[in-house]
Design a protein around this motif. Structure first.
Motif, PDB file in Angstrom:
ATOM      1  N   THR B  43       0.884  -1.246  -0.105  1.00 45.90           N
ATOM      2  CA  THR B  43       0.043  -0.070  -0.105  1.00 45.90           C
ATOM      3  C   THR B  43       1.020   1.301   0.007  1.00 45.90           C
ATOM      4  OG1 THR B  43       0.026   0.095   2.544  1.00 45.90           O
ATOM      5  CG2 THR B  43      -1.782  -1.070   1.137  1.00 45.90           C
ATOM      6  N   PRO B 112      -2.901  -6.948   1.905  1.00 50.73           N
ATOM      7  CA  PRO B 112      -2.106  -5.840   2.632  1.00 50.73           C
ATOM      8  C   PRO B 112      -2.169  -5.885   4.023  1.00 50.73           C
ATOM      9  CG  PRO B 112      -3.210  -4.922   0.432  1.00 50.73           C
ATOM     10  CD  PRO B 112      -3.578  -6.531   0.596  1.00 50.73           C
ATOM     11  N   ARG B 116       0.962  -6.020   6.503  1.00 57.18           N
ATOM     12  CA  ARG B 116       1.397  -4.855   7.424  1.00 57.18           C
ATOM     13  C   ARG B 116       1.790  -5.320   8.934  1.00 57.18           C
ATOM     14  NH1 ARG B 116      -1.039  -1.643  11.133  1.00 57.18           N
ATOM     15  NH2 ARG B 116      -3.175  -2.723  10.689  1.00 57.18           N
TER      16      ARG B 116
END
Lengths: 202, 172
Positions: B43, B112, B116
């Motif tokens: 991202t 994503p 993360r």
């Protein structure tokens, strides 16, 4: 303020628990495994040895075949006049093969990294007289099997929830596989018959 | 009190951080596939990039024939970890690659959000979420030196810099 930095994620990942399966191979229902197998035997594993042939090292486990379910064990790789499992040394995700372990083996005959159908799926240890799956599930199944009668057919796969098929005492277990594709009979004779039925009575 | 102040400032800063993963894909096709896979979990706030200076070798094909049912196999040869992809396997290369990398990087899924959490280093207790428990672990070591939980930048001290890095990952 936007500021980027690079994390050495790989260092952190070293402490991360990996998922149980170490290799990507789609799950095959037992019926499909039985159909794909070149050879199916009930056998006992001998002591594994490391063998290097043409620069490739294999872990070789001889098989003492007690029953041929399908195919010809003579077509399997041979070691000292005996059919044997050749597994590529250093390979992850293959079943742990212990000397003296009896089980059903659904195998490909050609020489490849893992001879088991489904890479790791075509091995069903027999523990305490019950057909199980390798690993912790096998121990669980073996433990739970002590509470059942020999005629009870119990799905042991993790996904097999709510599909227990129970036979009546004294009644032979069914020769067909349970409706749940991940379930299988735990009685060895019923398991063998189910394998044969899956192959169309070969 | 100073710690609380630093934390509050950091939480408001909203900084971004990047993560790089160490993998060594061999060949143009596999390198492109890895870059595409990493792009899918990146991202703007948390880009994930490829670092080819280390990590397992990724290879399309292998010297020993593949089991026909396997899409990819992992093995260690001569002390070197390799992930080999079956060119004739049951899954397309991109799908097999995602499955292998999900496992290799310890992600819950190839998204994503999962990247993360896993790659930021802020999930200090490894429970799959970045929350106040992780912050408590960090603050417990605040001001200390050594290889400690909360030393997110790897400088062997837990200080405001680590709090700022944590804040970039923490979501209220």
């Amino acid at each position: 303020m936007k500021r980027a930095r690079t994390l050495l994620a790989a260092l952190a990942l070293g402490a991360a628990p990996l998922l149980a399966e170490a290799t990507t191979a789609p799950t095959l229902p037992l019926t499909q495994q039985a159909r794909k197998a070149t050879v199916i035997v009930r056998a006992t594993l001998g002591t594994p040895t490391r063998v290097t042939e043409e620069g490739v090292t294999w872990v070789v486990s001889p098989l003492t075949v007690s029953e041929v379910v399908a195919g010809d064990p003579a077509t399997l790789p041979q070691r000292e006049g005996q059919p044997a499992l050749y597994v590529l040394a250093g390979l992850e995700g293959v079943p742990e093969l212990r000397a003296g372990q009896e089980g059903f083996f659904l195998l490909y005959a050609g020489r490849m990294d893992s001879p088991f159908v489904g890479f790791s799926q075509g091995f069903y240890p027999i523990v305490n007289g019950k057909v199980t799956r390798p690993g912790p599930a096998a121990e669980t199944a073996a433990t739970s099997s002590t509470a059942t009668t020999p005629e009870t057919t119990t799905p042991t796969a993790p996904a097999a929830t709510g599909t227990t098929t129970t036979g009546t005492a004294g009644t032979p277990p069914p020769a067909t596989l349970p409706a749940d594709p991940n379930a299988f009979p735990t009685d060895p004779a019923a398991f063998r018959d189910a394998l044969r039925a899956a192959r169309g009575g070969q | 009190m100073r710690r609380v102040g630093a934390l509050a400032l950091a939480l408001l800063a909203g900084m971004a951080s990047a993560a790089s993963v160490k993998l060594r894909p061999q060949g143009a096709e596999l390198t492109r596939a890895v870059e595409a896979a990493l792009a899918a979990i990146s991202t703007p706030e948390t880009p994930v990039t490829l670092d080819t200076s280390g990590g397992p070798l990724l290879v399309l094909g292998g010297t020993v024939p593949f089991n026909p049912d396997v899409a990819a196999r992992t093995l260690t040869l001569g002390g070197e970890r390799r992930i080999e992809f079956n060119p004739q396997g049951p899954l397309p290369l991109a799908e097999a690659l995602r499955a292998e990398l999900t496992r290799e990087l310890g992600l819950r899924e190839w998204t994503p959000a999962a990247a993360r959490v896993r790659l930021s280093g802020a999930d200090l207790n490894g429970d799959g979420t970045i929350d106040l428990t992780d912050l408590a672990l960090l603050m417990n070591n605040y001001g200390k030196t050594g290889a400690l939980a909360g030393d997110l930048n790897g400088d062997r001290r837990v200080d405001d810099a680590d709090v700022r890095l944590f804040s970039a990952q923490y979501r209220f």
